[in-house]
Design a protein around this motif. Structure first.
Motif, PDB file in Angstrom:
ATOM      1  N   ARG A   1       0.836  -1.204   0.000  1.00  0.00           N
ATOM      2  CA  ARG A   1       0.000   0.000   0.000  1.00  0.00           C
ATOM      3  C   ARG A   1       0.876   1.261   0.000  1.00  0.00           C
ATOM      4  N   GLY A   2       1.914   1.235   0.832  1.00  0.00           N
ATOM      5  CA  GLY A   2       2.823   2.385   0.895  1.00  0.00           C
ATOM      6  C   GLY A   2       3.445   2.665  -0.467  1.00  0.00           C
ATOM      7  N   ALA A   3       3.881   1.611  -1.154  1.00  0.00           N
ATOM      8  CA  ALA A   3       4.521   1.790  -2.463  1.00  0.00           C
ATOM      9  C   ALA A   3       3.518   2.334  -3.476  1.00  0.00           C
ATOM     10  N   ALA A   4       2.291   1.811  -3.411  1.00  0.00           N
ATOM     11  CA  ALA A   4       1.264   2.278  -4.355  1.00  0.00           C
ATOM     12  C   ALA A   4       0.966   3.756  -4.127  1.00  0.00           C
ATOM     13  N   GLU A   5       0.877   4.137  -2.858  1.00  0.00           N
ATOM     14  CA  GLU A   5       0.550   5.531  -2.537  1.00  0.00           C
ATOM     15  C   GLU A   5       1.693   6.484  -2.869  1.00  0.00           C
ATOM     16  N   ASN A   6       2.915   6.008  -2.663  1.00  0.00           N
ATOM     17  CA  ASN A   6       4.070   6.903  -2.827  1.00  0.00           C
ATOM     18  C   ASN A   6       4.698   6.849  -4.212  1.00  0.00           C
ATOM     19  N   ASN A   7       3.983   6.215  -5.135  1.00  0.00           N
ATOM     20  CA  ASN A   7       4.481   6.156  -6.497  1.00  0.00           C
ATOM     21  C   ASN A   7       5.829   5.455  -6.612  1.00  0.00           C
ATOM     22  N   GLU A   8       6.072   4.527  -5.709  1.00  0.00           N
ATOM     23  CA  GLU A   8       7.256   3.663  -5.830  1.00  0.00           C
ATOM     24  C   GLU A   8       6.895   2.498  -6.740  1.00  0.00           C
ATOM     25  N   ASN A   9       7.876   1.877  -7.348  1.00  0.00           N
ATOM     26  CA  ASN A   9       7.602   0.699  -8.164  1.00  0.00           C
ATOM     27  C   ASN A   9       7.049  -0.415  -7.253  1.00  0.00           C
ATOM     28  N   VAL A  10       5.857  -0.910  -7.584  1.00  0.00           N
ATOM     29  CA  VAL A  10       5.191  -1.875  -6.694  1.00  0.00           C
ATOM     30  C   VAL A  10       5.732  -3.300  -6.836  1.00  0.00           C
ATOM     31  N   MET A  11       6.502  -3.573  -7.879  1.00  0.00           N
ATOM     32  CA  MET A  11       6.859  -4.962  -8.172  1.00  0.00           C
ATOM     33  C   MET A  11       7.602  -5.690  -7.038  1.00  0.00           C
ATOM     34  N   PRO A  12       8.652  -5.086  -6.458  1.00  0.00           N
ATOM     35  CA  PRO A  12       9.333  -5.839  -5.381  1.00  0.00           C
ATOM     36  C   PRO A  12       8.391  -6.137  -4.211  1.00  0.00           C
ATOM     37  N   TYR A  13       7.457  -5.235  -3.972  1.00  0.00           N
ATOM     38  CA  TYR A  13       6.520  -5.425  -2.862  1.00  0.00           C
ATOM     39  C   TYR A  13       5.524  -6.532  -3.184  1.00  0.00           C
ATOM     40  N   LEU A  14       5.118  -6.596  -4.450  1.00  0.00           N
ATOM     41  CA  LEU A  14       4.203  -7.671  -4.861  1.00  0.00           C
ATOM     42  C   LEU A  14       4.874  -9.038  -4.707  1.00  0.00           C
ATOM     43  N   VAL A  15       6.161  -9.105  -5.066  1.00  0.00           N
ATOM     44  CA  VAL A  15       6.873 -10.381  -4.933  1.00  0.00           C
ATOM     45  C   VAL A  15       6.844 -10.832  -3.467  1.00  0.00           C
ATOM     46  N   GLU A  16       7.069  -9.885  -2.559  1.00  0.00           N
ATOM     47  CA  GLU A  16       7.040 -10.229  -1.122  1.00  0.00           C
ATOM     48  C   GLU A  16       5.644 -10.676  -0.693  1.00  0.00           C
ATOM     49  N   CYS A  17       4.621  -9.980  -1.171  1.00  0.00           N
ATOM     50  CA  CYS A  17       3.233 -10.376  -0.854  1.00  0.00           C
ATOM     51  C   CYS A  17       2.966 -11.803  -1.342  1.00  0.00           C
ATOM     52  N   CYS A  18       3.389 -12.085  -2.571  1.00  0.00           N
ATOM     53  CA  CYS A  18       3.146 -13.421  -3.138  1.00  0.00           C
ATOM     54  C   CYS A  18       3.843 -14.482  -2.297  1.00  0.00           C
ATOM     55  N   LYS A  19       5.101 -14.192  -1.921  1.00  0.00           N
ATOM     56  CA  LYS A  19       5.856 -15.178  -1.144  1.00  0.00           C
ATOM     57  C   LYS A  19       5.241 -15.416   0.235  1.00  0.00           C
ATOM     58  N   ALA A  20       4.523 -14.394   0.736  1.00  0.00           N
ATOM     59  CA  ALA A  20       3.847 -14.558   2.036  1.00  0.00           C
ATOM     60  C   ALA A  20       2.465 -15.200   1.868  1.00  0.00           C
ATOM     61  N   TYR A  21       2.121 -15.579   0.618  1.00  0.00           N
ATOM     62  CA  TYR A  21       0.830 -16.197   0.306  1.00  0.00           C
ATOM     63  C   TYR A  21      -0.360 -15.241   0.492  1.00  0.00           C
ATOM     64  N   ALA A  22      -0.124 -13.966   0.267  1.00  0.00           N
ATOM     65  CA  ALA A  22      -1.271 -13.050   0.157  1.00  0.00           C
ATOM     66  C   ALA A  22      -2.064 -13.468  -1.074  1.00  0.00           C
ATOM     67  N   THR A  23      -3.371 -13.195  -1.061  1.00  0.00           N
ATOM     68  CA  THR A  23      -4.184 -13.651  -2.199  1.00  0.00           C
ATOM     69  C   THR A  23      -4.257 -12.560  -3.273  1.00  0.00           C
TER      70      THR A  23
END
Lengths: 542, 130
Positions: free
Chosen positions: A499-521
């Motif tokens: 959420r922080g990356a999305a709001e701050n216009n940071e590239n979301v990809m590294p954060y998505l990889v972490e979410c996926c690895k944590a089994y977020a849906t």
């Protein structure tokens, strides 16, 4: 008697032939036609492998490199899809092209009320990394590249592909994924959009930027003229809109301070085949040439490989008919011929039963065999660009090039592609074209065998893919079990960072990889974007 | 005799985004002199009914390609009945197997136009309803 006199004498008895793109086809072509369109071997063709690549991207064409077969595959849960993947690979298919169900495409988990009745229906259901672990189990991801036909949540799926590859021990530079990731097209046709256009484009920019640095063998976007054509656009509009859309993505990444040269070589295209064979072949040749020329002119791209229009040319579902469905087998064979004569690097072919449903195992294998017969039995690969130098094909290729440019200019004159799509202008043009074609079909000006000519009256029954209701239940049960067993603190933490990356216009990809690895849906990640970006509001079209 | 122009809402329910047919039919009906409102994609039954009421349409036309036409149509029939709306007719088009046409009519759908139906048949069918 000269040809010109002959045509003049006969002209009253010859019916006009006008291609869908509006180009008139003459009954006979001579060297004079090439003069009239200003054809020049060096600037219009060049040798295969040389700029502007009209003939082929590679000097030896299919002699040195066969096309990749990549049938669109996926249904039910990841278990069913994994078995089908393995069956297709065992039968000689050398790339995967993953079909996702509508809830996944729309960023909804399988237990979402809006997903009811749709789980696993038109593609595989994916809720979390667990599903990718199952879907890609036992598949050599170094050897087999995967197309991921998904758009609004393509960033999530690309992250998930990286996560599953790493989980199975591959390095980031070993895997090759091609998410479709073309949201502007999705608004024009097919409609699996979620977020407002500018945020959708930003997510695509994120994947391209990330891919450039982290996933060197991935193609972070596959611009999909295919669906624009399926929605009714004529062949010239298909290419014109696809190119303008591609430039919108180039501009997004260039605005981050990169040179087009550094990333555009990983763009891929997905283009459509149905209708007139020659128009289709000329379309592909003109597109390959124009893409290279326009990248040089607009973005000063010099590196040869960055100028390549690489793509999947696929036999389009819109050409198929419910009437006399077995005729679609023959249609498919001609579509594949057009792909090969047009210089496709990758092909897929809709199956004969797809006017009814997603294909059965038998019909998908038949499509694969159609591709393989053309490849291995007909001699079509013996020489590069066999139609080169044809008075007709070269004239038509030049005319197609002009048509594409004039379609592009029309959209640019009304404010450009992003504005044109946000306002609905492009959609209205495509719908008008679809309507005009349908009228021609209904009044018999356009011929469709079995539909308005050589009808049989009775439609023959064919065996259809059967949807199994137990798939949805199994998928939802697995999702429930996952939510109880995963580390929910870690899920919350990674989603918060996203959420922080999305709001701050940071590239979301590294954060998505972490979410996926944590089994977020998928639903949880897509909801973060829904909260931050909002949802697209479709303009009123009629 | 001067007749009121027929007003129809062409609606796309559910998640599916294949709307080439819905757009084509919208243009054909407009050319035939009808007033056409196209709902856009991903509409819930509530949204469809609300638009239909707001626009005071005579007919709600559902365009469904996914195979979910029986449950979606039943939901719309129920919703109209719950709201006490009696002056709107429902028609359904799209990928509809022959066997389902009678089932749709039995639940209160006025006409069914499976894909392949000609414009003229649809226009005549709609005009006969009002």
């Amino acid at each position: 008697m000269g040809v010109a006199t002959y045509i003049k004498n006969e002209k009253d008895s010859i019916q006009k032939v006008i291609l869908q793109s509006g180009i008139e086809v003459k009954p006979v072509y001579t060297p004079e036609d090439l003069n009239n369109v200003g054809f020049d071997y060096q600037t219009d063709l060049g040798d295969p492998g040389d700029f502007p690549f009209t003939r082929s991207l590679h000097p030896l064409g299919y002699r040195s490199r066969n096309w990749t077969t990549r049938q669109y595959t996926g249904f039910g849960t990841p278990e069913e899809t994994n078995q089908r993947f393995k069956l297709m690979i065992a039968n000689g298919q050398n790339g995967l092209n993953v079909a996702f169900d509508l809830p996944t495409q729309m960023g909804l988990d399988s237990d979402d009320p809006r997903a009811e009745g749709e789980v696993g229906r038109v593609g595989m259901a994916v809720d979390s990394l667990k599903d990718f672990e199952t879907a890609f189990h036992g598949i050599d991801l170094k050897r087999i590249g995967s197309g991921l036909t998904i758009n609004a949540v393509a960033s999530i799926m690309l992250a998930m592909y990286q996560a599953v590859a790493e989980k199975y021990g591959y390095k980031k530079n070993q895997i090759s994924a091609t998410p479709q990731n073309d949201i502007l097209k999705e608004v024009v046709g097919r409609g699996a959009w979620i977020y407002p256009v500018e945020h959708g484009v930003r997510l695509i920019g994120d994947t391209i930027e990330y891919g450039m640095k982290e996933l060197p063998r991935c193609n972070p976007v596959s611009i999909c003229g295919y669906h624009i054509r399926e929605s009714g656009a004529n062949p010239a509009q298909e290419i014109a809109y696809a190119f303008l859309i591609a430039f919108a993505y180039v501009d997004n990444v260039a605005a981050r301070g990169y040179q087009a040269e550094d990333f555009v070589g990983r763009f891929s295209f997905n283009l459509n085949i149905y209708g007139n064979l020659w128009e289709t072949v000329a379309k592909f040749r003109a597109a390959r040439k124009l893409w290279a020329k326009l990248l040089r002119e607009r973005y000063h791209v010099q590196n040869k490989k960055s100028l390549f229009l690489r793509g999947l040319f696929g036999g389009g579902g819109s050409g198929l008919t419910k009437e006399q469905p077995e005729n679609n087998i023959m249609r498919g064979a001609y579509y594949v011929l057009a792909a090969a004569l047009g210089g496709a690097q990758t092909t897929a072919l809709c199956s004969f039963d797809e006017a009814y449903s997603i294909p059965t195992e038998r019909s998908t294998l038949l499509s694969l065999r159609t591709l393989q017969i053309l490849m291995d039995e007909t001699g079509l690969r013996d020489t590069v660009d066999p139609l080169a130098g044809s008075y007709f094909i070269e004239t038509l290729t030049k005319q197609m090039e002009d048509k594409i440019l004039s379609e592009m200019a029309e959209i640019e004159s009304v404010g450009g592609i992003v504005k044109g799509i946000s306002s609905g202008e492009v959609q209205r043009r495509v719908a008008k074209q679809a309507y005009e074609y349908e009228k021609r079909l209904q009044n018999g000006e356009a011929i469709k065998v079995g539909v308005n000519k050589y009808m049989e009256g009775v439609t023959k029954e064919v065996e259809l893919h059967q949807y199994d209701n137990s798939w949805a239940k199994r998928q939802i049960d697995n999702l429930k079990a996952l939510k109880q067993t995963r580390n929910n603190t870690e899920v919350e933490k990674t989603l918060g960072a996203l959420r922080g990356a999305a709001e701050n216009n940071e590239n979301v990809m590294p954060y998505l990889v972490e979410c996926c690895k944590a089994y977020a849906t998928v639903g949880e990640m897509a909801d973060v974007f829904r909260d931050v970006f909002g949802e697209f509001e479709e303009p009123s079209l009629f | 005799m001067d007749r009121k122009r027929l007003r129809i809402l062409v609606a796309k329910p559910g998640l599916d985004g294949h709307d080439r047919g819905a757009k084509i039919i919208s243009l054909a009906l407009r050319d035939a002199g009808m007033e056409v409102i196209y709902s856009g994609l991903h509409q819930s039954i509530e949204q469809i009914v609300s638009t239909a009421v707001q626009e005071s349409v005579d007919i709600i036309g559902l365009s469904i390609m996914t195979g979910a036409h029986l449950s979606i149509s039943q939901n719309l029939v129920n919703k109209l009945s719950d709201e006490g709306i009696e002056d709107m007719r429902i028609v359904v088009g799209g990928v509809i197997p022959k066997n389902d046409i009678q089932k749709l009519k039995a639940m209160g759908v006025a006409e069914v136009f499976p894909n392949g139906t000609k414009f003229d048949q649809i226009i005549d069918g709609l005009n006969a309803l009002v």
